[in-house]
Design a protein around this motif. Structure first.
Motif, PDB file in Angstrom:
ATOM      1  N   ILE A 115       0.735  -1.114  -0.242  1.00 53.59           N
ATOM      2  CA  ILE A 115       0.317   0.234   0.266  1.00 53.59           C
ATOM      3  C   ILE A 115       0.809   0.794  -0.541  1.00 53.59           C
ATOM      4  O   ILE A 115       0.629   2.231  -1.216  1.00 53.59           O
ATOM      5  CB  ILE A 115      -0.841   0.179   1.583  1.00 53.59           C
ATOM      6  N   ALA A 116       1.980   1.491   0.896  1.00 53.51           N
ATOM      7  CA  ALA A 116       2.921   2.406   0.600  1.00 53.51           C
ATOM      8  C   ALA A 116       3.597   2.666  -0.543  1.00 53.51           C
ATOM      9  O   ALA A 116       3.736   4.064  -0.933  1.00 53.51           O
ATOM     10  CB  ALA A 116       4.338   2.402   2.167  1.00 53.51           C
ATOM     11  N   GLY A 117       3.742   1.995  -1.443  1.00 51.47           N
ATOM     12  CA  GLY A 117       4.509   2.029  -2.442  1.00 51.47           C
ATOM     13  C   GLY A 117       3.262   2.199  -3.882  1.00 51.47           C
ATOM     14  O   GLY A 117       3.707   2.968  -4.286  1.00 51.47           O
ATOM     15  N   ALA A 118       2.502   1.937  -3.231  1.00 48.14           N
ATOM     16  CA  ALA A 118       1.010   2.666  -3.969  1.00 48.14           C
ATOM     17  C   ALA A 118       0.738   4.019  -3.779  1.00 48.14           C
ATOM     18  O   ALA A 118       0.610   4.549  -5.055  1.00 48.14           O
ATOM     19  CB  ALA A 118       0.056   1.784  -4.474  1.00 48.14           C
ATOM     20  N   PHE A 119       0.768   4.148  -2.596  1.00 53.91           N
ATOM     21  CA  PHE A 119       0.697   5.956  -2.462  1.00 53.91           C
ATOM     22  C   PHE A 119       1.521   6.431  -2.645  1.00 53.91           C
ATOM     23  O   PHE A 119       1.560   7.651  -3.059  1.00 53.91           O
ATOM     24  CB  PHE A 119       1.036   6.137  -0.786  1.00 53.91           C
ATOM     25  N   LEU A 120       3.014   6.353  -2.815  1.00 57.28           N
ATOM     26  CA  LEU A 120       3.938   6.922  -3.666  1.00 57.28           C
ATOM     27  C   LEU A 120       4.349   6.973  -4.950  1.00 57.28           C
ATOM     28  O   LEU A 120       3.912   7.982  -5.751  1.00 57.28           O
ATOM     29  CB  LEU A 120       5.396   6.096  -2.782  1.00 57.28           C
ATOM     30  N   PHE A 121       3.525   5.780  -5.713  1.00 56.65           N
ATOM     31  CA  PHE A 121       3.476   5.834  -6.684  1.00 56.65           C
ATOM     32  C   PHE A 121       2.788   6.944  -7.454  1.00 56.65           C
ATOM     33  O   PHE A 121       2.746   8.224  -8.521  1.00 56.65           O
ATOM     34  CB  PHE A 121       2.913   4.399  -6.851  1.00 56.65           C
ATOM     35  N   VAL A 122       1.300   6.703  -6.602  1.00 60.12           N
ATOM     36  CA  VAL A 122       0.194   7.933  -6.817  1.00 60.12           C
ATOM     37  C   VAL A 122       0.635   9.266  -7.118  1.00 60.12           C
ATOM     38  O   VAL A 122       0.118   9.830  -8.018  1.00 60.12           O
ATOM     39  CB  VAL A 122      -0.674   8.332  -6.709  1.00 60.12           C
ATOM     40  N   HIS A 123       1.210   9.379  -5.819  1.00 57.47           N
ATOM     41  CA  HIS A 123       1.934  10.656  -5.492  1.00 57.47           C
ATOM     42  C   HIS A 123       3.027  11.232  -6.546  1.00 57.47           C
ATOM     43  O   HIS A 123       2.809  12.819  -7.116  1.00 57.47           O
ATOM     44  CB  HIS A 123       3.143  10.867  -4.019  1.00 57.47           C
ATOM     45  N   PHE A 124       3.856  10.395  -7.017  1.00 55.04           N
ATOM     46  CA  PHE A 124       4.649  10.438  -8.041  1.00 55.04           C
ATOM     47  C   PHE A 124       4.541  10.874  -9.086  1.00 55.04           C
ATOM     48  O   PHE A 124       4.804  11.830  -9.998  1.00 55.04           O
ATOM     49  CB  PHE A 124       5.336   9.235  -8.185  1.00 55.04           C
ATOM     50  N   LEU A 125       3.240   9.628  -9.748  1.00 48.09           N
ATOM     51  CA  LEU A 125       2.100  10.304 -11.086  1.00 48.09           C
ATOM     52  C   LEU A 125       1.593  11.598 -10.784  1.00 48.09           C
ATOM     53  O   LEU A 125       1.359  12.665 -11.780  1.00 48.09           O
ATOM     54  CB  LEU A 125       1.249   9.811 -10.945  1.00 48.09           C
ATOM     55  N   ALA A 126       0.999  12.264  -9.693  1.00 45.37           N
ATOM     56  CA  ALA A 126       0.747  13.697  -9.225  1.00 45.37           C
ATOM     57  C   ALA A 126       1.652  14.498  -9.499  1.00 45.37           C
ATOM     58  O   ALA A 126       0.603  15.791 -10.508  1.00 45.37           O
ATOM     59  CB  ALA A 126      -0.188  13.961  -8.600  1.00 45.37           C
ATOM     60  N   TYR A 127       2.460  14.780  -9.432  1.00 43.30           N
ATOM     61  CA  TYR A 127       3.477  15.379  -9.819  1.00 43.30           C
ATOM     62  C   TYR A 127       3.775  15.694 -10.823  1.00 43.30           C
ATOM     63  O   TYR A 127       3.338  16.886 -11.087  1.00 43.30           O
ATOM     64  CB  TYR A 127       4.800  15.233  -8.182  1.00 43.30           C
ATOM     65  N   ARG A 128       3.921  14.236 -11.802  1.00 42.04           N
ATOM     66  CA  ARG A 128       4.019  14.650 -12.907  1.00 42.04           C
ATOM     67  C   ARG A 128       3.045  15.515 -13.400  1.00 42.04           C
ATOM     68  O   ARG A 128       3.429  16.085 -14.898  1.00 42.04           O
ATOM     69  CB  ARG A 128       4.641  13.407 -13.754  1.00 42.04           C
ATOM     70  N   SER A 129       2.117  14.959 -13.586  1.00 42.47           N
ATOM     71  CA  SER A 129       0.491  15.518 -14.183  1.00 42.47           C
ATOM     72  C   SER A 129       0.389  16.959 -13.853  1.00 42.47           C
ATOM     73  O   SER A 129       0.271  17.847 -14.888  1.00 42.47           O
ATOM     74  CB  SER A 129      -0.620  14.705 -12.993  1.00 42.47           C
ATOM     75  N   VAL A 130       0.704  17.578 -12.585  1.00 38.82           N
ATOM     76  CA  VAL A 130       0.877  19.033 -13.054  1.00 38.82           C
ATOM     77  C   VAL A 130       1.908  19.464 -13.146  1.00 38.82           C
ATOM     78  O   VAL A 130       1.886  20.308 -13.526  1.00 38.82           O
ATOM     79  CB  VAL A 130       0.268  19.211 -11.161  1.00 38.82           C
ATOM     80  N   PHE A 131       3.455  19.390 -12.979  1.00 32.91           N
ATOM     81  CA  PHE A 131       4.208  20.119 -12.918  1.00 32.91           C
ATOM     82  C   PHE A 131       5.111  19.932 -14.431  1.00 32.91           C
ATOM     83  O   PHE A 131       6.209  20.321 -14.768  1.00 32.91           O
ATOM     84  CB  PHE A 131       5.131  19.778 -11.870  1.00 32.91           C
ATOM     85  N   GLU A 132       4.574  18.453 -14.618  1.00 30.47           N
ATOM     86  CA  GLU A 132       5.579  18.234 -16.140  1.00 30.47           C
ATOM     87  C   GLU A 132       4.551  18.167 -17.679  1.00 30.47           C
ATOM     88  O   GLU A 132       4.570  18.294 -18.346  1.00 30.47           O
ATOM     89  CB  GLU A 132       6.588  16.642 -15.679  1.00 30.47           C
ATOM     90  N   TYR A 133       3.410  17.635 -17.073  1.00 33.63           N
ATOM     91  CA  TYR A 133       2.487  17.062 -18.449  1.00 33.63           C
ATOM     92  C   TYR A 133       1.599  18.634 -18.162  1.00 33.63           C
ATOM     93  O   TYR A 133       0.380  18.834 -19.331  1.00 33.63           O
ATOM     94  CB  TYR A 133       1.094  16.401 -18.032  1.00 33.63           C
ATOM     95  N   GLY A 134       1.540  19.236 -17.279  1.00 39.21           N
ATOM     96  CA  GLY A 134      -0.061  19.527 -17.570  1.00 39.21           C
ATOM     97  C   GLY A 134      -1.409  20.083 -17.235  1.00 39.21           C
ATOM     98  O   GLY A 134      -2.278  20.746 -18.249  1.00 39.21           O
ATOM     99  N   SER A 135      -1.825  18.728 -17.604  1.00 38.67           N
ATOM    100  CA  SER A 135      -2.842  18.489 -17.361  1.00 38.67           C
ATOM    101  C   SER A 135      -3.416  17.409 -16.149  1.00 38.67           C
ATOM    102  O   SER A 135      -2.752  16.698 -15.543  1.00 38.67           O
ATOM    103  CB  SER A 135      -2.654  17.366 -18.557  1.00 38.67           C
ATOM    104  N   LEU A 136      -4.936  18.085 -15.775  1.00 39.29           N
ATOM    105  CA  LEU A 136      -5.652  16.448 -15.071  1.00 39.29           C
ATOM    106  C   LEU A 136      -6.160  15.717 -15.674  1.00 39.29           C
ATOM    107  O   LEU A 136      -6.930  15.454 -16.353  1.00 39.29           O
ATOM    108  CB  LEU A 136      -6.175  17.067 -14.248  1.00 39.29           C
ATOM    109  N   CYS A 137      -6.165  14.396 -15.207  1.00 37.91           N
ATOM    110  CA  CYS A 137      -6.455  12.770 -16.127  1.00 37.91           C
ATOM    111  C   CYS A 137      -7.595  12.419 -15.094  1.00 37.91           C
ATOM    112  O   CYS A 137      -6.917  11.932 -14.246  1.00 37.91           O
ATOM    113  CB  CYS A 137      -6.068  11.727 -15.767  1.00 37.91           C
ATOM    114  N   PRO A 138      -9.189  13.148 -15.389  1.00 34.76           N
ATOM    115  CA  PRO A 138     -10.183  12.287 -14.162  1.00 34.76           C
ATOM    116  C   PRO A 138     -10.357  10.918 -13.717  1.00 34.76           C
ATOM    117  O   PRO A 138     -10.399  10.282 -12.638  1.00 34.76           O
ATOM    118  CB  PRO A 138     -11.408  12.980 -15.043  1.00 34.76           C
TER     119      PRO A 138
END
Length: 207
Positions: A115-138
């Motif tokens: 679960i902790a690995g999944a938690f870190l993974f989604v935050h990594f994806l959230a960071y890239r989504s906001v700061f690199e890709y400039g979009s949010l996937c619903p």
């Protein structure tokens, strides 16, 4: 989810029924959402219309994230990872309900690390989504919606129940975090939402 877990023996621990049911519901929600995300991914590749569109604005849309390198970290869509691995919480919940004596501590250690690995993974994806890709996937965000409370409730529960050690300090920390797990979940959501709004003006893009 507030009642203490029953410790059947020094070697085994059993969560409350409410926590076990929460794992099952969150896991099934994650599986369903990940499958919808996979269908959206296929639609992006083939041009087919999705069952439920996730494109609401140039910023709130699935395409840039799904087709990015970050959306295919292992060479295939991350949604497939979700479809497979979200069965983990379902299995943990069902096994808890089916085993009156509880499960051994190593089992809960492995589960909480998962679960902790999944938690870190989604935050990594959230960071890239906001700061690199400039979009949010619903659909991606709904996966985050399931994963974040799974982390706060599960890991704090294992600390509270002495899964990582029977020291009084560890148990107190776990009990404190568990009692505030819902608030911590909301604050976690809020941090991501505020960062996205400040960086991308998500609300403005919808109007």
């Amino acid at each position: 989810m507030t009642s203490a877990a029953a410790v059947a023996s020094p070697a085994t621990v059993r969560p409350s029924r409410g926590l076990a049911v929460f794992w099952i519901v969150a896991g099934l929600f994650g599986v369903a959402t990940s499958f919808l995300l996979y269908l959206e991914y296929v639609g992006q590749l083939t041009g087919a219309d999705p069952i439920v569109s996730c494109s609401f604005s140039p910023i709130v849309t699935c395409g840039p994230n799904l087709l990015s390198p970050g959306g295919n970290l292992l060479g295939f869509s991350n949604s497939i990872i979700g479809v497979v691995l979200f069965w983990g919480p379902v299995y943990a919940g069902v096994s808890s309900l089916a085993a009156p004596g509880g499960m051994r501590r190593w089992y809960w250690r492995v589960y909480s690390l998962f679960i902790a690995g999944a938690f870190l993974f989604v935050h990594f994806l959230a960071y890239r989504s906001v700061f690199e890709y400039g979009s949010l996937c619903p659909w991606c965000m709904t996966v985050w919606l399931a994963t974040i409370p799974l982390f706060w409730f599960t890991v704090s529960w294992t600390l509270r129940e002495g899964v990582w050690g029977t020291g009084a300090g560890t148990r107190r920390v776990g009990a404190a975090v568990y009692s505030w797990a819902l608030l911590l979940t909301v604050l976690d959501y809020a941090v991501i939402a505020i960062a996205a709004q400040l960086r991308l003006d998500v609300i403005g893009s919808l109007f």
